[in-house]
Design an enzyme around this catalytic site. Structure first.
Site, mmCIF file in Angstrom:
data_model
loop_
_atom_site.group_PDB
_atom_site.id
_atom_site.type_symbol
_atom_site.label_atom_id
_atom_site.label_comp_id
_atom_site.label_asym_id
_atom_site.label_seq_id
_atom_site.Cartn_x
_atom_site.Cartn_y
_atom_site.Cartn_z
ATOM 1 N N HIS A 155 32.066 23.322 14.404
ATOM 2 C CA HIS A 155 31.901 23.817 15.784
ATOM 3 C C HIS A 155 32.144 25.331 15.847
ATOM 4 C CE1 HIS A 155 32.207 19.523 16.778
ATOM 5 N NE2 HIS A 155 33.270 19.532 15.996
ATOM 6 N N SER A 285 22.331 52.239 12.015
ATOM 7 C CA SER A 285 22.053 52.489 13.426
ATOM 8 C C SER A 285 21.771 53.967 13.621
ATOM 9 C CB SER A 285 23.255 52.067 14.289
ATOM 10 O OG SER A 285 23.117 52.551 15.605
#
Length: 480
Positions: A155, A285
């Site tokens: 999960h 970036s």
């Protein structure tokens, strides 16, 4: 390339992503030279079966297999609106002696569909060694890190420990399933062969004056010349488009696998536990100079999603082939078949490149383990206390209270997990304090993961890789 040539659409699959060999496999040159080879095969088979076709006619066809006049064929197709007849006319002009016997008895799908089957087969033959190479690289990684503990997640929440190598085997297992499925799809391919307009072989039966054995002989000869073990006995004008659906389904399955692998790698990169290769001059970036984006894995996920969706095209196409065939399959197959193979080619190249440069940060992994292991170790501490004579329920309550206090430090104050310090400072746990270091050793919580990795590689991975001895691909470099 001049600026004018940049003003038209160009597929990113050809300009950025796919290999030259896969691009060639779906090129016009491969397609139309294969048409010409098929016309040679047909003439040779018909001659062997007794038709009056001369060696000179066949040799003339052979000499012109690669001498395709693409410009003339395009001009002819504009006039005829028929691609096969355009190429028949151009070849006939180039081979005046052989002109009367070109395409004799055949329908357009003789060259069209048979060529597609050859290209599908050859496409699989390009992909399978690349897939095997990824399996080999991943298996080496799994074996190297078979014993390195890491947090397992269910999960996406911390669960029991596993190892870095064991997690890689989860990826490997899916890749092995893809290898099996793609190999099976490749080996299940058969040739359309020599079947005529609606698949009844009526035109060939007419050519051979009702001699069924000669018709079957021509079919068998052409099939063998094309490198297939057998041909479909039953077809309409085309081979059933269920074949395309099966072929693209296994490639879409591969896309699903690579999407899962690369998604996991992106999550691990976020945790700074494992990173894909990052070149010295690579920029993450334009604004944030510190960034190390997992662009390879992101590319894989993007193209894998595209590949997964292509499978629907083939299912819809197979569903609407009315009676013996309709031509609404043609345009969409030109797009879907090629782009599925080109996409699969791209993601395998990218995954190989990733596998060749994966970086594991074991100290970060250990820090993350240390943040969670105290909670995981509590059951073992309770059992050790019981062995030392403590009451199980009393010990459980003590652990529960201390765990809640430690959790509050982590969640409410942003501090480190100090559960072990609390246990060490509580006299109640004096009987097991000399065991705490051993109880907190990550190796004690990985079960049989290292042994499972070794068994899996020896029993399931290596037998598959043995099929590809001498065929694995050298290092994979990305164009862009």
């Amino acid at each position: 390339m001049s600026n004018e040539e940049y003003k038209g659409y160009r597929s990113a699959l050809s300009t950025r992503y796919a290999s030259k060999e896969m691009q060639f496999n779906f090129s016009d040159f491969k397609k139309f030279t294969t048409w010409r080879r098929l016309w040679v095969y047909l003439a040779e088979a018909e001659k062997q079966a007794g038709l009056k076709i001369t060696d000179a006619q066949i040799e003339e066809l052979k000499k012109n297999i690669e001498n395709v006049d693409f410009k003339a064929a395009a001009e002819e197709e504009k006039k005829t609106r028929h691609d096969v007849m355009a190429h028949v006319h151009v070849l006939a002009h180039q081979c005046p002696t052989a002109a009367p016997i070109i395409h004799l008895g055949a329908t357009s799908c003789y060259v069209g569909d048979n060529t597609d089957l050859i290209i599908l087969r050859d496409g699989f033959d390009i992909l399978l060694p690349k897939l095997a190479t990824c399996i080999s690289k991943m298996a080496k990684f799994a074996h190297e890190y078979r014993s390195l503990p890491t947090l397992g997640y269910t999960h996406l929440q911390p669960a029991q420990l596993t190892t870095v190598g064991k997690r890689a085997c989860l990826w490997l297992q899916d890749l092995l399933m893809d290898e099996r499925a793609i190999s099976q799809a490749r080996n299940n391919l058969r040739f359309r062969g020599v079947k005529g307009t609606t698949g009844t072989q009526a035109s060939f039966l007419e050519l051979f004056e009702g001699d069924h054995s000669k018709v079957e002989l021509v079919d068998e000869l052409v099939t063998k010349k094309a490198g297939f073990h057998s041909a479909y006995i039953i077809c309409g004008q085309t081979y059933t488009r269920k074949v395309d659906a099966e072929c693209i389904a296994v490639l879409s399955g591969l896309g699903s696998t690579l999407h899962k692998i690369c998604s996991d790698l992106r999550l691990l990169a976020n945790k700074k536990e494992i990173e894909e290769p990052f070149e010295k001059t690579q920029i993450g970036s334009s604004a944030m100079a510190y960034k190390r984006n997992p662009m390879r894995s992101e590319r894989c996920c993007a193209i894998a999603r595209y590949l997964m969706n292509l499978s629907a095209n083939t299912l819809h196409t197979a569903a609407v082939q009315w009676m013996e065939r309709t031509l609404d399959d043609s345009a969409i197959r030109r797009l879907t078949l090629s782009e599925a193979f080109l996409s699969a080619d791209c993601i395998l190249i990218t995954l190989q490149n990733i596998c060749e440069g994966l970086v594991v940060y074991d100290k970060v992994i250990r820090r993350h383990i240390d943040e969670e292991l105290p909670f995981m170790a509590t059951e073992n501490i309770i059992m050790a206390m019981v062995k030392a004579g403590a009451d199980r329920q009393d010990c459980h309550e003590k652990i529960r209270v201390l765990s809640q206090e430690a959790a509050a430090e982590v969640k409410l104050k942003g501090l480190n997990n100090d559960l072990m310090d609390r246990i060490r400072n509580d006299k109640y746990f004096d009987p097991v304090k000399n065991q705490l270091n051993n109880l907190l050793a990550p190796d004690a919580y990985i079960g049989r993961a290292p042994q499972q990795v070794e068994k899996f590689i020896n029993q399931e991975v290596n037998p598959v890789l043995k099929k590809y001895e001498g065929k694995l691909v050298d290092s994979a470099e990305l164009n862009l």
